[in-house]
Design a protein around this motif. Structure first.
Motif, PDB file in Angstrom:
ATOM      1  N   GLY A   1     -28.991 -51.811  23.066  1.00  0.00           N
ATOM      2  CA  GLY A   1     -29.474 -50.440  23.180  1.00  0.00           C
ATOM      3  C   GLY A   1     -30.872 -50.247  22.638  1.00  0.00           C
ATOM      4  N   CYS A   2     -31.294 -51.074  21.702  1.00  0.00           N
ATOM      5  CA  CYS A   2     -32.629 -50.974  21.100  1.00  0.00           C
ATOM      6  C   CYS A   2     -33.344 -52.311  21.282  1.00  0.00           C
ATOM      7  CB  CYS A   2     -32.528 -50.616  19.620  1.00  0.00           C
ATOM      8  SG  CYS A   2     -31.552 -49.132  19.283  1.00  0.00           S
ATOM      9  N   PRO A   3     -33.677 -52.690  22.526  1.00  0.00           N
ATOM     10  CA  PRO A   3     -34.184 -54.047  22.794  1.00  0.00           C
ATOM     11  C   PRO A   3     -35.546 -54.337  22.177  1.00  0.00           C
ATOM     12  CG  PRO A   3     -34.403 -52.670  24.737  1.00  0.00           C
ATOM     13  CD  PRO A   3     -33.626 -51.868  23.750  1.00  0.00           C
TER      14      PRO A   3
ATOM     15  N   GLY B   1     -20.390 -49.024  18.745  1.00  0.00           N
ATOM     16  CA  GLY B   1     -21.687 -49.695  18.781  1.00  0.00           C
ATOM     17  C   GLY B   1     -22.696 -49.007  19.683  1.00  0.00           C
ATOM     18  N   PRO B   2     -22.344 -48.647  20.942  1.00  0.00           N
ATOM     19  CA  PRO B   2     -23.301 -47.940  21.798  1.00  0.00           C
ATOM     20  C   PRO B   2     -23.771 -46.616  21.196  1.00  0.00           C
ATOM     21  CG  PRO B   2     -21.518 -48.840  23.122  1.00  0.00           C
ATOM     22  CD  PRO B   2     -21.124 -49.048  21.685  1.00  0.00           C
ATOM     23  N   LYS B   3     -22.850 -45.903  20.523  1.00  0.00           N
ATOM     24  CA  LYS B   3     -23.258 -44.641  19.908  1.00  0.00           C
ATOM     25  C   LYS B   3     -24.238 -44.888  18.764  1.00  0.00           C
ATOM     26  CE  LYS B   3     -20.131 -42.087  17.835  1.00  0.00           C
ATOM     27  NZ  LYS B   3     -19.180 -40.989  17.519  1.00  0.00           N
ATOM     28  N   MET B   4     -24.005 -45.925  17.959  1.00  0.00           N
ATOM     29  CA  MET B   4     -24.941 -46.256  16.883  1.00  0.00           C
ATOM     30  C   MET B   4     -26.312 -46.581  17.451  1.00  0.00           C
ATOM     31  SD  MET B   4     -22.601 -48.569  14.335  1.00  0.00           S
ATOM     32  CE  MET B   4     -21.034 -47.980  13.680  1.00  0.00           C
ATOM     33  N   ALA B   5     -26.336 -47.307  18.561  1.00  0.00           N
ATOM     34  CA  ALA B   5     -27.613 -47.614  19.210  1.00  0.00           C
ATOM     35  C   ALA B   5     -28.313 -46.336  19.653  1.00  0.00           C
ATOM     36  CB  ALA B   5     -27.380 -48.539  20.402  1.00  0.00           C
ATOM     37  N   ALA B   6     -27.541 -45.386  20.171  1.00  0.00           N
ATOM     38  CA  ALA B   6     -28.118 -44.116  20.619  1.00  0.00           C
ATOM     39  C   ALA B   6     -28.721 -43.345  19.446  1.00  0.00           C
ATOM     40  CB  ALA B   6     -27.043 -43.272  21.306  1.00  0.00           C
ATOM     41  N   LEU B   7     -28.003 -43.299  18.326  1.00  0.00           N
ATOM     42  CA  LEU B   7     -28.504 -42.576  17.152  1.00  0.00           C
ATOM     43  C   LEU B   7     -29.758 -43.238  16.590  1.00  0.00           C
ATOM     44  CD1 LEU B   7     -25.046 -41.926  15.437  1.00  0.00           C
ATOM     45  CD2 LEU B   7     -26.452 -40.270  16.680  1.00  0.00           C
TER      46      LEU B   7
ATOM     47  N   LEU C   1     -29.437 -41.232  25.340  1.00  0.00           N
ATOM     48  CA  LEU C   1     -28.530 -41.499  26.455  1.00  0.00           C
ATOM     49  C   LEU C   1     -28.856 -42.812  27.156  1.00  0.00           C
ATOM     50  CD1 LEU C   1     -28.319 -37.830  27.695  1.00  0.00           C
ATOM     51  CD2 LEU C   1     -26.439 -39.169  26.737  1.00  0.00           C
ATOM     52  N   LEU C   2     -30.136 -43.152  27.245  1.00  0.00           N
ATOM     53  CA  LEU C   2     -30.470 -44.427  27.874  1.00  0.00           C
ATOM     54  C   LEU C   2     -30.065 -45.596  26.982  1.00  0.00           C
ATOM     55  CD1 LEU C   2     -33.927 -43.747  29.583  1.00  0.00           C
ATOM     56  CD2 LEU C   2     -31.622 -43.532  30.513  1.00  0.00           C
ATOM     57  N   ALA C   3     -30.240 -45.454  25.656  1.00  0.00           N
ATOM     58  CA  ALA C   3     -29.807 -46.523  24.740  1.00  0.00           C
ATOM     59  C   ALA C   3     -28.293 -46.681  24.777  1.00  0.00           C
ATOM     60  CB  ALA C   3     -30.281 -46.209  23.320  1.00  0.00           C
ATOM     61  N   TYR C   4     -27.593 -45.567  24.848  1.00  0.00           N
ATOM     62  CA  TYR C   4     -26.126 -45.614  24.915  1.00  0.00           C
ATOM     63  C   TYR C   4     -25.669 -46.378  26.149  1.00  0.00           C
ATOM     64  CZ  TYR C   4     -21.314 -43.840  25.101  1.00  0.00           C
ATOM     65  OH  TYR C   4     -19.939 -43.731  25.156  1.00  0.00           O
ATOM     66  N   ARG C   5     -26.315 -46.102  27.282  1.00  0.00           N
ATOM     67  CA  ARG C   5     -25.938 -46.792  28.523  1.00  0.00           C
ATOM     68  C   ARG C   5     -26.300 -48.276  28.449  1.00  0.00           C
ATOM     69  NH1 ARG C   5     -25.234 -45.693  34.248  1.00  0.00           N
ATOM     70  NH2 ARG C   5     -25.076 -43.485  33.764  1.00  0.00           N
ATOM     71  N   GLU C   6     -27.495 -48.589  27.946  1.00  0.00           N
ATOM     72  CA  GLU C   6     -27.911 -49.985  27.849  1.00  0.00           C
ATOM     73  C   GLU C   6     -26.999 -50.789  26.919  1.00  0.00           C
ATOM     74  OE1 GLU C   6     -30.268 -51.711  29.454  1.00  0.00           O
ATOM     75  OE2 GLU C   6     -30.512 -49.931  30.717  1.00  0.00           O
ATOM     76  N   ALA C   7     -26.461 -50.122  25.907  1.00  0.00           N
ATOM     77  CA  ALA C   7     -25.580 -50.805  24.955  1.00  0.00           C
ATOM     78  C   ALA C   7     -24.165 -50.971  25.481  1.00  0.00           C
ATOM     79  CB  ALA C   7     -25.556 -50.043  23.636  1.00  0.00           C
ATOM     80  N   GLY C   8     -23.889 -50.440  26.671  1.00  0.00           N
ATOM     81  CA  GLY C   8     -22.573 -50.616  27.273  1.00  0.00           C
ATOM     82  C   GLY C   8     -21.661 -49.421  27.171  1.00  0.00           C
ATOM     83  N   GLY C   9     -22.169 -48.279  26.704  1.00  0.00           N
ATOM     84  CA  GLY C   9     -21.332 -47.081  26.580  1.00  0.00           C
ATOM     85  C   GLY C   9     -21.085 -46.408  27.910  1.00  0.00           C
ATOM     86  N   THR C  10     -19.971 -45.699  28.012  1.00  0.00           N
ATOM     87  CA  THR C  10     -19.627 -44.968  29.235  1.00  0.00           C
ATOM     88  C   THR C  10     -19.176 -43.562  28.879  1.00  0.00           C
ATOM     89  OG1 THR C  10     -17.338 -45.785  29.155  1.00  0.00           O
ATOM     90  CG2 THR C  10     -18.933 -47.074  30.444  1.00  0.00           C
ATOM     91  N   GLN C  11     -19.264 -42.661  29.854  1.00  0.00           N
ATOM     92  CA  GLN C  11     -18.807 -41.277  29.749  1.00  0.00           C
ATOM     93  C   GLN C  11     -19.288 -40.606  28.453  1.00  0.00           C
ATOM     94  OE1 GLN C  11     -14.527 -41.473  30.244  1.00  0.00           O
ATOM     95  NE2 GLN C  11     -14.700 -41.492  32.456  1.00  0.00           N
ATOM     96  N   PRO C  12     -20.603 -40.579  28.212  1.00  0.00           N
ATOM     97  CA  PRO C  12     -21.101 -39.983  26.965  1.00  0.00           C
ATOM     98  C   PRO C  12     -20.948 -38.467  26.949  1.00  0.00           C
ATOM     99  CG  PRO C  12     -22.925 -40.571  28.401  1.00  0.00           C
ATOM    100  CD  PRO C  12     -21.685 -41.105  29.052  1.00  0.00           C
TER     101      PRO C  12
END
Length: 656
Positions: free
Chosen positions: A11-13, A82-88, A327-338
């Motif tokens: 999510g944070c490349p 994990g995806p949510k942490m990346a988003a934050l 939202l883009l970090a969440y998606r990149e990290a593998g999160g769904t249905q945010p």
């Protein structure tokens, strides 16, 4: 708390991610080394923020702190957060711009307004700290104190205005006590409309508040006189209100963009209707925003269709940048249905904290975002969030909000209409109004499976609120399930068209001169009225200005409008001057005027050359009148003497 470092890295490349187990203790040297490096530094811990700040010293780039524990890790779904942490963490990278400040000054002059000994006792507690005056409203058997430490008067506040450091009160039944008052106060002859000016007001009268949205009026403290604890809290709060205090200038206002009024005709009044504190007032063709009274609810900025009022904490484009990063970090990290959970710090943060410490925590797909005021969130933020892939948006409100949230509810209503029209099923945007963590859990888990866009937009945000909204709508429409062209919107929407009864339109073009955005346009060479729907903000000035009253507003979104040319609403043949041939008006209008006047008005007798002037341009008309030596007073018919009261009475007697 388990950390999915791999998801955070996805999510944070562009960031260097380091994880630790005891960074504030045994591994503190790792932080010290990181603090010496150049570039932005983010620490995913808020509990030890003070320690880390002290250890970093005067670090040039400063440090950002993000809470991923209560918001993500401490949860029944913590292993999947994990995806949510990346988003934050991605959101924390967006720098918050500075905002202007307003300085308010208090010399400690306080008026305590009450009914009985409770007000006098409050005065005793504050006498050593503030310049106290106690005013009793309709006192009954109040015994005067043995020592006059501060003035005690009587009176009833009829009107109150002003702000912290500059209150002005209008008082009726004002009187001072006789010095000889013994077992009860005896007052002098009262007078009305006395004026009191003070820095602070402590209201212990038990009556109605002196100000709308009184909880938001700095310097106005109010407590129930029957509640000693509440009175003591108010006294303690008042004691420290001496000196200079800075508050944010929440709203940046540009009068030249305001569409409130033209030529004393009112158009847009959205901000006036929504402001809970009365900080916005009409001021000629625009409105004025009193920064000293403004409490920062942001409803004026979220509703302003032209961008004249814009919010500063943060500006709309920065807020959209934060949503994009999350939202883009969440998606990149593998999160769904945010699910985006918008909340404030005073109410929402403690509720989320309680849920994390004593309940199941937030679900893994619920991304919390703290804003200064929930009512500051505009339609462009909601539309942008869905364009970036959000599946749902929830606003976490108090069970009993401190001020009206009408503007927010209107925004939610418009967003729901747009999303439904574009094929997003289910309840996508709504409020959660609760003070109970368990109720919050129940509503969040009850959202169910709501899919977002298959492919989310990635556009970057530029421009003001109106530009952000139009671009977000265009991107959402491009990716939405339904490719409809037009969606009807509720009344009050800042987007739409106009409907003109062309049969009654005389092409006077008053609407063109009143339109503040250029949505209505004329042509210098011919009588024509054009309309550009993409520029229309539904301010209503054209409707108010039209003398024939043939214009109505049609709130809607036409997704074709952005690329559409100006629409010709009405076009007529021009009137050509019979002397020089210059076009000078609308032929049908000139013909109608000439028909009504020729031979029917004493100035234009039938067959007279004067009548030709009606069909001439302004320049030729002056020349011809001068050549003919036309005397406008000559041949004026004698008028009957004005009718008097006696004439009307005499006429009435004759009828009887």
């Amino acid at each position: 708390m388990r950390l999915d470092v791999a998801a955070i890295r996805r999510g944070c490349p562009n960031c260097e991610i380091r994880s630790h187990r005891h960074l504030c203790g045994a591994e503190l040297d790792h932080f010290r080394n990181a603090a010496k490096a150049d570039g932005p530094l983010t620490v995913a811990c808020t509990q030890q923020a003070a320690q880390f700040t002290d250890e970093s010293g005067e670090r040039p780039g400063g440090i950002s702190f993000v809470n991923i524990r209560e918001t993500a890790g401490w949860s029944r779904d913590g292993a999947n957060a994990g995806p949510k942490m990346a988003a934050l963490l991605a959101a924390a990278e967006i720098p918050a711009p500075d905002y202007p400040l307003v300085t308010l000054t208090s010399d400690g002059i306080i008026l305590i307004y009450g009914r009985d000994e409770a007000a006098i006792e409050a005065g005793r507690l504050l006498a050593d700290h503030l310049d106290v005056t106690v005013m009793l409203k309709q006192p009954a058997d109040v015994t005067p104190p043995g020592t006059a430490v501060f003035p005690i008067v009587k009176g009833t506040i009829r009107n109150a205005r002003g702000h912290f450091g500059a209150f002005e009160l209008t008082i009726d039944d004002y009187a001072q006590p006789h010095p000889s008052s013994r077992d009860r106060f005896v007052f002098e002859v009262p007078r009305n409309r006395a004026t009191s000016r003070c820095d602070l007001v402590l209201d212990l009268s038990g009556g109605a508040p002196l100000f709308p949205a009184h909880d938001l009026r700095d310097g106005y403290l109010r407590a129930d006189p029957k509640d000693p604890a509440a009175v003591l809290r108010a006294v303690l709060a008042a004691r420290d209100l001496v000196g200079s205090f800075d508050k944010p200038r929440y709203v940046d206002f540009t009068p030249s963009l305001c569409a409130h009024s033209r030529s004393k005709l009112t158009g847009c009044h959205r901000c006036l209707d929504l402001c809970p504190t009365g900080a916005i007032t009409p001021d000629g063709d625009h409105v004025a925003v009193n920064a000293e009274i403004c409490a920062g609810c942001g409803q004026c900025a979220s509703a302003c269709p032209t961008g004249a009022a814009s919010y500063a904490l943060p500006p709309a484009d920065i807020q959209l940048q934060i949503l994009r990063a999350m939202l883009l970090a969440y998606r990149e990290a593998g999160g769904t249905q945010p699910v985006l959970l918008l909340h404030d710090s005073q109410h929402g943060t403690p509720l989320i904290d309680a849920l994390a410490r004593h309940g199941d925590g937030l679900p893994a797909n619920v991304i919390p975002l703290a804003v200064n005021e929930l009512t500051q969130v505009g339609l462009e933020a909601i539309i942008g969030a869905f364009a970036y892939g959000a599946a749902a948006v929830r606003f976490l409100l108090r069970a009993k909000p401190r001020h009206s949230v009408t503007g927010l509810l209107q925004t939610i209503g418009m967003a729901e209409t747009i999303l439904a029209g574009l094929g997003f099923d289910g309840r996508r945007v709504t409020t959660i109004e609760t003070d109970d963590p368990d109720a919050l859990t129940e509503q969040l888990t009850g959202i169910g499976d709501l899919a977002g866009l298959v492919t989310s937009a990635t556009f970057r945000t530029v421009g003001k609120r109106g530009d952000l909204l139009r671009f977000g709508l265009s991107e959402l429409h491009r990716l939405a399930p339904n490719q409809v062209d037009v969606i009807a919107l509720p009344q009050g929407a800042p987007i739409g068209a106009i409907t003109v009864d062309t049969g009654g339109c005389t092409l006077c073009l008053s609407c063109v001169s009143a339109c503040p955005t250029g949505a209505l346009r004329a042509d210098p060479d011919r009588p024509v009225l054009k309309f550009v729907e993409d520029a229309c903000v539904q301010c209503g000035l054209c409707q108010s200005t039209c003398p024939e009253k043939v214009i109505t507003l049609t709130p809607q979104i036409d997704f074709r409008a952005r690329r559409a040319p100006a629409q010709v609403i009405k076009e007529e043949e021009p009137a050509l001057c019979v002397r020089c041939g210059t076009p000078f008006g609308v032929k049908s209008t000139i013909d109608r005027i000439a028909t009504k006047l020729e031979g029917r008005h004493w100035m234009y007798p039938a067959g007279d050359r004067r009548a030709e002037a009606l069909r001439m341009c302004a320049d030729c008309r002056v020349i011809v009148m001068s050549e003919q030596q036309f005397d406008p007073i000559q041949d004026v018919p004698e008028r009957a003497p004005p009718r008097t009261t006696d004439d009307y009475l005499r006429q009435r007697e004759n009828k009887e």
